[in-house]
Design a protein around this motif. Structure first.
Motif, PDB file in Angstrom:
ATOM      1  N   HIS A   1      13.782  11.202  -6.550  1.00  0.00           N
ATOM      2  CA  HIS A   1      12.657  10.596  -7.416  1.00  0.00           C
ATOM      3  C   HIS A   1      11.775   9.981  -6.351  1.00  0.00           C
ATOM      4  O   HIS A   1      12.111   9.311  -5.389  1.00  0.00           O
ATOM      5  CB  HIS A   1      13.368   9.481  -8.345  1.00  0.00           C
ATOM      6  CG  HIS A   1      12.628   8.929  -9.416  1.00  0.00           C
ATOM      7  ND1 HIS A   1      13.205   7.958 -10.259  1.00  0.00           N
ATOM      8  CD2 HIS A   1      11.329   9.080  -9.746  1.00  0.00           C
ATOM      9  CE1 HIS A   1      12.263   7.584 -11.144  1.00  0.00           C
ATOM     10  NE2 HIS A   1      11.069   8.561 -11.008  1.00  0.00           N
ATOM     11  N   ALA A   2      10.525  10.278  -6.484  1.00  0.00           N
ATOM     12  CA  ALA A   2       9.441   9.952  -5.712  1.00  0.00           C
ATOM     13  C   ALA A   2       8.320   9.130  -6.603  1.00  0.00           C
ATOM     14  O   ALA A   2       8.085   9.458  -7.466  1.00  0.00           O
ATOM     15  CB  ALA A   2       8.769  11.190  -4.968  1.00  0.00           C
ATOM     16  N   PHE A   3       7.682   8.147  -5.834  1.00  0.00           N
ATOM     17  CA  PHE A   3       6.889   7.415  -6.456  1.00  0.00           C
ATOM     18  C   PHE A   3       5.601   7.484  -5.606  1.00  0.00           C
ATOM     19  O   PHE A   3       5.633   7.151  -4.239  1.00  0.00           O
ATOM     20  CB  PHE A   3       7.030   5.865  -6.681  1.00  0.00           C
ATOM     21  CG  PHE A   3       7.808   5.731  -7.920  1.00  0.00           C
ATOM     22  CD1 PHE A   3       7.330   5.344  -9.093  1.00  0.00           C
ATOM     23  CD2 PHE A   3       9.386   5.797  -8.080  1.00  0.00           C
ATOM     24  CE1 PHE A   3       7.798   5.306 -10.322  1.00  0.00           C
ATOM     25  CE2 PHE A   3       9.934   5.509  -8.882  1.00  0.00           C
ATOM     26  CZ  PHE A   3       9.553   5.364 -10.295  1.00  0.00           C
ATOM     27  N   LEU A   4       4.400   7.818  -6.021  1.00  0.00           N
ATOM     28  CA  LEU A   4       3.212   7.814  -5.268  1.00  0.00           C
ATOM     29  C   LEU A   4       1.952   6.985  -6.059  1.00  0.00           C
ATOM     30  O   LEU A   4       2.039   7.043  -7.194  1.00  0.00           O
ATOM     31  CB  LEU A   4       2.636   9.373  -5.351  1.00  0.00           C
ATOM     32  CG  LEU A   4       3.529  10.536  -4.355  1.00  0.00           C
ATOM     33  CD1 LEU A   4       4.385  11.221  -5.528  1.00  0.00           C
ATOM     34  CD2 LEU A   4       2.607  11.277  -3.666  1.00  0.00           C
ATOM     35  N   GLU A   5       1.473   6.448  -5.317  1.00  0.00           N
ATOM     36  CA  GLU A   5       0.419   5.140  -5.563  1.00  0.00           C
ATOM     37  C   GLU A   5      -0.711   6.046  -5.896  1.00  0.00           C
ATOM     38  O   GLU A   5      -1.420   6.539  -4.822  1.00  0.00           O
ATOM     39  CB  GLU A   5       0.361   4.288  -4.669  1.00  0.00           C
ATOM     40  CG  GLU A   5      -0.665   3.204  -5.218  1.00  0.00           C
ATOM     41  CD  GLU A   5      -0.795   2.089  -4.332  1.00  0.00           C
ATOM     42  OE1 GLU A   5      -0.583   0.903  -4.524  1.00  0.00           O
ATOM     43  OE2 GLU A   5      -1.074   2.309  -3.163  1.00  0.00           O
ATOM     44  N   MET A   6      -1.360   5.769  -7.152  1.00  0.00           N
ATOM     45  CA  MET A   6      -2.656   6.400  -7.577  1.00  0.00           C
ATOM     46  C   MET A   6      -3.853   5.373  -7.226  1.00  0.00           C
ATOM     47  O   MET A   6      -4.862   5.670  -6.787  1.00  0.00           O
ATOM     48  CB  MET A   6      -2.618   6.984  -8.735  1.00  0.00           C
ATOM     49  CG  MET A   6      -1.741   8.032  -9.376  1.00  0.00           C
ATOM     50  SD  MET A   6      -1.442   8.433 -10.920  1.00  0.00           S
ATOM     51  CE  MET A   6      -3.002   9.425 -11.184  1.00  0.00           C
ATOM     52  N   ASN A   7      -3.560   4.126  -7.647  1.00  0.00           N
ATOM     53  CA  ASN A   7      -4.307   3.012  -7.211  1.00  0.00           C
ATOM     54  C   ASN A   7      -3.300   1.738  -7.220  1.00  0.00           C
ATOM     55  O   ASN A   7      -2.219   1.939  -7.693  1.00  0.00           O
ATOM     56  CB  ASN A   7      -5.447   2.614  -8.107  1.00  0.00           C
ATOM     57  CG  ASN A   7      -5.166   2.356  -9.529  1.00  0.00           C
ATOM     58  OD1 ASN A   7      -4.283   1.611  -9.993  1.00  0.00           O
ATOM     59  ND2 ASN A   7      -5.722   3.114 -10.441  1.00  0.00           N
ATOM     60  N   GLU A   8      -3.658   0.448  -7.005  1.00  0.00           N
ATOM     61  CA  GLU A   8      -2.700  -0.570  -7.149  1.00  0.00           C
ATOM     62  C   GLU A   8      -2.102  -0.796  -8.059  1.00  0.00           C
ATOM     63  O   GLU A   8      -1.021  -1.653  -8.447  1.00  0.00           O
ATOM     64  CB  GLU A   8      -3.486  -1.886  -6.482  1.00  0.00           C
ATOM     65  CG  GLU A   8      -4.619  -2.405  -7.179  1.00  0.00           C
ATOM     66  CD  GLU A   8      -5.698  -3.378  -6.828  1.00  0.00           C
ATOM     67  OE1 GLU A   8      -5.981  -4.271  -7.589  1.00  0.00           O
ATOM     68  OE2 GLU A   8      -5.660  -3.556  -5.543  1.00  0.00           O
ATOM     69  N   ASN A   9      -2.621  -0.226  -9.509  1.00  0.00           N
ATOM     70  CA  ASN A   9      -1.770  -0.691 -10.662  1.00  0.00           C
ATOM     71  C   ASN A   9      -1.195   0.593 -11.432  1.00  0.00           C
ATOM     72  O   ASN A   9      -0.902   0.446 -12.395  1.00  0.00           O
ATOM     73  CB  ASN A   9      -3.111  -1.460 -11.537  1.00  0.00           C
ATOM     74  CG  ASN A   9      -3.825  -2.396 -11.161  1.00  0.00           C
ATOM     75  OD1 ASN A   9      -2.722  -3.229 -10.795  1.00  0.00           O
ATOM     76  ND2 ASN A   9      -4.833  -2.593 -11.260  1.00  0.00           N
ATOM     77  N   CYS A  10      -1.329   1.652 -10.720  1.00  0.00           N
ATOM     78  CA  CYS A  10      -0.876   3.037 -11.309  1.00  0.00           C
ATOM     79  C   CYS A  10      -0.148   3.682 -10.437  1.00  0.00           C
ATOM     80  O   CYS A  10      -0.633   3.857  -9.251  1.00  0.00           O
ATOM     81  CB  CYS A  10      -2.093   3.738 -11.893  1.00  0.00           C
ATOM     82  SG  CYS A  10      -1.605   5.019 -13.013  1.00  0.00           S
ATOM     83  N   TYR A  11       1.067   4.487 -10.896  1.00  0.00           N
ATOM     84  CA  TYR A  11       1.771   5.249  -9.720  1.00  0.00           C
ATOM     85  C   TYR A  11       2.196   6.369 -10.690  1.00  0.00           C
ATOM     86  O   TYR A  11       2.129   6.874 -11.840  1.00  0.00           O
ATOM     87  CB  TYR A  11       3.071   4.276  -9.824  1.00  0.00           C
ATOM     88  CG  TYR A  11       3.004   3.470  -8.770  1.00  0.00           C
ATOM     89  CD1 TYR A  11       3.108   3.308  -7.408  1.00  0.00           C
ATOM     90  CD2 TYR A  11       2.543   2.067  -9.167  1.00  0.00           C
ATOM     91  CE1 TYR A  11       2.918   2.174  -6.603  1.00  0.00           C
ATOM     92  CE2 TYR A  11       2.332   1.035  -8.353  1.00  0.00           C
ATOM     93  CZ  TYR A  11       2.338   1.054  -7.433  1.00  0.00           C
ATOM     94  OH  TYR A  11       2.247   0.025  -6.571  1.00  0.00           O
ATOM     95  N   PHE A  12       2.310   7.272  -9.965  1.00  0.00           N
ATOM     96  CA  PHE A  12       2.758   8.850 -10.112  1.00  0.00           C
ATOM     97  C   PHE A  12       4.025   9.079  -9.944  1.00  0.00           C
ATOM     98  O   PHE A  12       4.518   9.051  -8.714  1.00  0.00           O
ATOM     99  CB  PHE A  12       1.699   9.849  -9.900  1.00  0.00           C
ATOM    100  CG  PHE A  12       1.990  11.198 -10.082  1.00  0.00           C
ATOM    101  CD1 PHE A  12       2.808  12.160  -9.421  1.00  0.00           C
ATOM    102  CD2 PHE A  12       1.528  11.537 -11.497  1.00  0.00           C
ATOM    103  CE1 PHE A  12       2.780  13.294  -9.542  1.00  0.00           C
ATOM    104  CE2 PHE A  12       1.680  12.988 -11.765  1.00  0.00           C
ATOM    105  CZ  PHE A  12       2.439  13.841 -11.061  1.00  0.00           C
ATOM    106  N   SER A  13       5.006   9.465 -10.705  1.00  0.00           N
ATOM    107  CA  SER A  13       6.399   9.648 -10.278  1.00  0.00           C
ATOM    108  C   SER A  13       6.732  11.129 -10.252  1.00  0.00           C
ATOM    109  O   SER A  13       6.480  11.781 -11.287  1.00  0.00           O
ATOM    110  CB  SER A  13       7.434   8.860 -11.409  1.00  0.00           C
ATOM    111  OG  SER A  13       8.784   9.349 -11.180  1.00  0.00           O
ATOM    112  N   ILE A  14       7.503  11.848  -9.328  1.00  0.00           N
ATOM    113  CA  ILE A  14       8.010  13.160  -9.388  1.00  0.00           C
ATOM    114  C   ILE A  14       9.576  13.401  -9.391  1.00  0.00           C
ATOM    115  O   ILE A  14      10.264  12.410  -8.617  1.00  0.00           O
ATOM    116  CB  ILE A  14       7.537  13.983  -8.308  1.00  0.00           C
ATOM    117  CG1 ILE A  14       5.810  13.765  -8.236  1.00  0.00           C
ATOM    118  CG2 ILE A  14       7.806  15.201  -8.212  1.00  0.00           C
ATOM    119  CD1 ILE A  14       5.246  14.213  -6.831  1.00  0.00           C
ATOM    120  N   VAL A  15      10.145  13.863 -10.105  1.00  0.00           N
ATOM    121  CA  VAL A  15      11.542  13.825 -10.228  1.00  0.00           C
ATOM    122  C   VAL A  15      11.929  15.313 -10.088  1.00  0.00           C
ATOM    123  O   VAL A  15      11.569  16.308 -10.665  1.00  0.00           O
ATOM    124  CB  VAL A  15      12.230  13.587 -11.740  1.00  0.00           C
ATOM    125  CG1 VAL A  15      13.470  13.724 -11.673  1.00  0.00           C
ATOM    126  CG2 VAL A  15      11.446  12.128 -12.073  1.00  0.00           C
TER     127      VAL A  15
END
Length: 75
Positions: A51-65
């Motif tokens: 499970h990876a979390f990438l930051e799109m901006n300080e309030n929104c994240y994108f998760s890859i599983v």
């Protein structure tokens, strides 16, 4: 359960996407789109899954599983 009248959704914390190869997805979102990798860990309760979390901006994240079975899902 319906949302109360007059209310609206005003944001999304994160969106998760299944991947057959998490390294390729992390490289694309980091190098091409500029999303910073914030966390990468084994997914609790799912053997062989990441499970990876990438930051799109300080309030929104994108998760890859990535799960072992993801490569077998037909596109």
């Amino acid at each position: 359960m319906a949302m109360p009248q007059g209310s609206r959704i005003d944001g999304v914390h994160h969106i998760a996407v299944m991947a057959g190869n998490i390294k390729t997805h992390i490289a694309f979102f980091s190098e091409v789109l500029g999303c910073e990798l914030k966390a990468l860990f084994f997914m609790h309760g799912v053997p062989g899954a990441y499970h990876a979390f990438l930051e799109m901006n300080e309030n929104c994240y994108f998760s890859i599983v990535e799960t072992p079975q993801a490569r077998d899902i037909p596109i």
